[in-house]
Design a protein around this motif. Structure first.
Motif, PDB file in Angstrom:
ATOM      1  N   ALA A  44       0.849  -1.207   0.000  1.00  0.00           N
ATOM      2  CA  ALA A  44       0.000   0.000   0.000  1.00  0.00           C
ATOM      3  C   ALA A  44       0.878   1.249   0.000  1.00  0.00           C
ATOM      4  O   ALA A  44       0.641   2.192  -0.774  1.00  0.00           O
ATOM      5  N   VAL A  45       1.905   1.242   0.856  1.00  0.00           N
ATOM      6  CA  VAL A  45       2.810   2.407   0.912  1.00  0.00           C
ATOM      7  C   VAL A  45       3.559   2.546  -0.418  1.00  0.00           C
ATOM      8  O   VAL A  45       3.739   3.654  -0.933  1.00  0.00           O
ATOM      9  N   GLN A  46       3.983   1.406  -0.983  1.00  0.00           N
ATOM     10  CA  GLN A  46       4.693   1.454  -2.263  1.00  0.00           C
ATOM     11  C   GLN A  46       3.806   2.020  -3.369  1.00  0.00           C
ATOM     12  O   GLN A  46       4.274   2.749  -4.246  1.00  0.00           O
ATOM     13  N   GLY A  47       2.512   1.672  -3.313  1.00  0.00           N
ATOM     14  CA  GLY A  47       1.553   2.222  -4.276  1.00  0.00           C
ATOM     15  C   GLY A  47       1.492   3.737  -4.169  1.00  0.00           C
ATOM     16  O   GLY A  47       1.475   4.454  -5.178  1.00  0.00           O
ATOM     17  N   ILE A  48       1.489   4.238  -2.929  1.00  0.00           N
ATOM     18  CA  ILE A  48       1.458   5.694  -2.711  1.00  0.00           C
ATOM     19  C   ILE A  48       2.736   6.339  -3.260  1.00  0.00           C
ATOM     20  O   ILE A  48       2.690   7.396  -3.890  1.00  0.00           O
ATOM     21  N   VAL A  49       3.871   5.655  -3.044  1.00  0.00           N
ATOM     22  CA  VAL A  49       5.154   6.181  -3.547  1.00  0.00           C
ATOM     23  C   VAL A  49       5.120   6.305  -5.073  1.00  0.00           C
ATOM     24  O   VAL A  49       5.500   7.337  -5.634  1.00  0.00           O
ATOM     25  N   LEU A  50       4.617   5.250  -5.747  1.00  0.00           N
ATOM     26  CA  LEU A  50       4.546   5.293  -7.213  1.00  0.00           C
ATOM     27  C   LEU A  50       3.575   6.364  -7.696  1.00  0.00           C
ATOM     28  O   LEU A  50       3.823   7.043  -8.684  1.00  0.00           O
ATOM     29  N   LEU A  51       2.480   6.509  -6.947  1.00  0.00           N
ATOM     30  CA  LEU A  51       1.505   7.552  -7.288  1.00  0.00           C
ATOM     31  C   LEU A  51       2.157   8.927  -7.191  1.00  0.00           C
ATOM     32  O   LEU A  51       2.000   9.778  -8.079  1.00  0.00           O
ATOM     33  N   LEU A  52       2.915   9.136  -6.101  1.00  0.00           N
ATOM     34  CA  LEU A  52       3.603  10.417  -5.915  1.00  0.00           C
ATOM     35  C   LEU A  52       4.615  10.652  -7.029  1.00  0.00           C
ATOM     36  O   LEU A  52       4.760  11.768  -7.515  1.00  0.00           O
ATOM     37  N   LEU A  53       5.295   9.565  -7.430  1.00  0.00           N
ATOM     38  CA  LEU A  53       6.316   9.697  -8.471  1.00  0.00           C
ATOM     39  C   LEU A  53       5.683  10.096  -9.807  1.00  0.00           C
ATOM     40  O   LEU A  53       6.119  11.059 -10.437  1.00  0.00           O
ATOM     41  N   PHE A  54       4.640   9.371 -10.229  1.00  0.00           N
ATOM     42  CA  PHE A  54       4.067   9.613 -11.553  1.00  0.00           C
ATOM     43  C   PHE A  54       3.112  10.803 -11.560  1.00  0.00           C
ATOM     44  O   PHE A  54       3.207  11.674 -12.417  1.00  0.00           O
ATOM     45  N   TRP A  55       2.197  10.828 -10.586  1.00  0.00           N
ATOM     46  CA  TRP A  55       1.253  11.939 -10.552  1.00  0.00           C
ATOM     47  C   TRP A  55       1.984  13.237 -10.198  1.00  0.00           C
ATOM     48  O   TRP A  55       1.767  14.276 -10.820  1.00  0.00           O
ATOM     49  N   GLY A  56       2.878  13.148  -9.230  1.00  0.00           N
ATOM     50  CA  GLY A  56       3.670  14.320  -8.837  1.00  0.00           C
ATOM     51  C   GLY A  56       4.526  14.804  -9.991  1.00  0.00           C
ATOM     52  O   GLY A  56       4.571  15.995 -10.286  1.00  0.00           O
ATOM     53  N   GLY A  57       5.193  13.843 -10.680  1.00  0.00           N
ATOM     54  CA  GLY A  57       6.065  14.216 -11.799  1.00  0.00           C
ATOM     55  C   GLY A  57       5.284  14.814 -12.957  1.00  0.00           C
ATOM     56  O   GLY A  57       5.788  15.671 -13.675  1.00  0.00           O
ATOM     57  N   ALA A  58       4.042  14.362 -13.136  1.00  0.00           N
ATOM     58  CA  ALA A  58       3.222  14.897 -14.228  1.00  0.00           C
ATOM     59  C   ALA A  58       2.636  16.260 -13.866  1.00  0.00           C
ATOM     60  O   ALA A  58       2.309  17.049 -14.740  1.00  0.00           O
ATOM     61  N   SER A  59       2.494  16.542 -12.562  1.00  0.00           N
ATOM     62  CA  SER A  59       1.871  17.811 -12.149  1.00  0.00           C
ATOM     63  C   SER A  59       2.893  18.900 -11.849  1.00  0.00           C
ATOM     64  O   SER A  59       2.659  20.075 -12.144  1.00  0.00           O
ATOM     65  N   VAL A  60       3.993  18.500 -11.217  1.00  0.00           N
ATOM     66  CA  VAL A  60       5.035  19.470 -10.845  1.00  0.00           C
ATOM     67  C   VAL A  60       6.363  18.930 -11.368  1.00  0.00           C
ATOM     68  O   VAL A  60       6.678  17.760 -11.125  1.00  0.00           O
ATOM     69  N   THR A  61       7.127  19.743 -12.071  1.00  0.00           N
ATOM     70  CA  THR A  61       8.382  19.242 -12.636  1.00  0.00           C
ATOM     71  C   THR A  61       9.323  18.748 -11.539  1.00  0.00           C
ATOM     72  O   THR A  61       9.529  19.436 -10.547  1.00  0.00           O
ATOM     73  N   ARG A  62       9.863  17.551 -11.720  1.00  0.00           N
ATOM     74  CA  ARG A  62      10.803  16.921 -10.785  1.00  0.00           C
ATOM     75  C   ARG A  62      10.293  16.939  -9.338  1.00  0.00           C
ATOM     76  O   ARG A  62      11.035  17.306  -8.407  1.00  0.00           O
ATOM     77  N   PHE A  63       9.053  16.518  -9.155  1.00  0.00           N
ATOM     78  CA  PHE A  63       8.428  16.524  -7.827  1.00  0.00           C
ATOM     79  C   PHE A  63       9.246  15.707  -6.823  1.00  0.00           C
ATOM     80  O   PHE A  63       9.536  16.153  -5.718  1.00  0.00           O
ATOM     81  N   TRP A  64       9.619  14.477  -7.229  1.00  0.00           N
ATOM     82  CA  TRP A  64      10.349  13.584  -6.320  1.00  0.00           C
ATOM     83  C   TRP A  64      11.714  14.189  -5.960  1.00  0.00           C
ATOM     84  O   TRP A  64      12.100  14.203  -4.796  1.00  0.00           O
ATOM     85  N   CYS A  65      12.439  14.660  -6.962  1.00  0.00           N
ATOM     86  CA  CYS A  65      13.797  15.205  -6.725  1.00  0.00           C
ATOM     87  C   CYS A  65      13.749  16.430  -5.828  1.00  0.00           C
ATOM     88  O   CYS A  65      14.617  16.633  -4.984  1.00  0.00           O
ATOM     89  N   ARG A  66      12.733  17.258  -6.029  1.00  0.00           N
ATOM     90  CA  ARG A  66      12.648  18.505  -5.256  1.00  0.00           C
ATOM     91  C   ARG A  66      12.336  18.253  -3.789  1.00  0.00           C
ATOM     92  O   ARG A  66      12.947  18.843  -2.910  1.00  0.00           O
TER      93      ARG A  66
END
Lengths: 291, 49
Positions: A194-216
């Motif tokens: 479940a936590v891993q699913g949230i991480v992937l969601l943050l990676l893809f949805w975050g990356g699509a919404s805000v540039t380099r969301f994960w890196c920032r």
């Protein structure tokens, strides 16, 4: 010269080279073996297809097994003092995936200055937590105390961030699940999945919404290398007379670095990943890399 | 002279860290860190079995 096509080509080549062990699983049956050198980008230690473990994973695993991570510290110092966070911009596979997500949707935007400044502190907090837990587990193991606690920690006792980092999920766990036909989907790990699913969601949805969301905001390795990016030998120079202080560079910056507020002689921002989008966007050609 | 002027404290610190990193790399190679990391990776992979 435009940097973007050059950077994309290097990102793609790095992505393929870092995961070249995938050829061992093709009908060609190539025989590549791993290098085991800690590289300061996100590549999974639990991945069977990645050529070398990531620096953050090696740091965690060695520390939590009561060993001094000499090679990982050496890699941090050498790469950090020379290139800063440039590998995040040019080599990191997770960065490349986020760039692709942003380019595909075309909707990735910026966030407010206050939110951005607060969010950027999260990665430092995560790094402190990860290193703190790994260090405490390592000390406990060295002194033979808290054995039952360490056992209860399960998979996170050998690296607290490893099961939650997107590189290990994308290049380690998911390929293994595909190859083994879902065998590792044990009920013991439901909460973890479940936590891993949230991480992937943050990676893809975050990356699509805000540039380099994960890196920032979330990458603990980015937090570690950011400490060195402040003093790295490589940096950006903004020509004092060519620059007319239009905000083109700041608008183009995928990490939202306040370029115009920094010294023109040499810009060494902890969040600068040397992607050179600012140099491409500058209509006067005022921004160049410097030593 | 111009080259000397551009050498500032940050560059000296970066160069010092680079030297320290190279010394540590030498020590880690002497200690056989690559083999150590290899053995850890082999023990650690796969983590979800």
């Amino acid at each position: 010269m435009r940097y973007r096509p050059f950077r994309r080509a290097i990102q793609l080549a790095s992505f393929m080279l870092l995961n070249v062990l995938v050829l061992n699983y093709t009908p060609l049956r190539w025989r590549f073996s791993g290098l085991y050198l800690p590289i300061p980008v996100l590549i999974g230690i639990s991945s069977d297809v990645s050529v070398s473990p990531g620096l953050l994973d090696v740091l965690q695993v060695t520390l939590s097994n009561s060993m001094i991570p000499l090679s990982a510290i050496a890699a941090t110092l050498i790469i950090g003092s020379t290139l800063g966070r440039a590998l995040c911009g040019w080599v990191c596979p997770i960065g490349f995936i986020q760039d692709l997500a942003s380019a595909l949707t075309g909707k990735a935007g910026m966030v407010s200055r206050v939110t951005d400044a607060s969010g950027k502190k999260v990665k430092y907090a995560l790094l402190s937590m990860v290193m703190g837990v790994a260090g405490i587990v390592g000390l406990a193991r060295a002194h033979g105390v808290g054995v039952s606690h360490i056992e209860a920690m399960g998979v996170i006792s050998n690296g607290p961030f490893i099961p939650f980092s997107p590189d290990n999920i994308l290049f380690g766990q998911i390929p293994r699940i595909i190859v083994e036909g879902g065998a590792p989907l044990s009920r013991d790990y439901v909460a973890l999945f479940a936590v891993q699913g949230i991480v992937l969601l943050l990676l893809f949805w975050g990356g699509a919404s805000v540039t380099r969301f994960w890196c920032r905001y979330l990458c603990p390795l980015g937090g570690l290398m950011a400490a060195f990016a402040r003093i790295s030998l490589i940096g950006l120079r903004r020509h004092p007379t060519k620059c007319l202080r239009c905000p083109s560079c700041e608008r183009a910056c995928i990490m939202e670095v306040k370029i115009l507020g920094r010294p023109w002689r040499k810009l060494n921002d902890p969040d600068c990943i040397m992607c050179m989008e600012c140099a491409d966007a500058c209509p006067y050609g005022a921004i160049k890399p410097t030593l | 002279m111009t080259a000397l002027k551009t050498i500032n404290a940050w560059r000296i610190l970066a160069a010092a860290l680079l030297c320290l990193g190279l010394i540590m790399l030498h020590l880690s190679m002497k200690r056989g860190d690559v083999q150590m990391v290899k053995s850890i990776v082999e023990r650690y992979v796969p983590i979800f079995h």
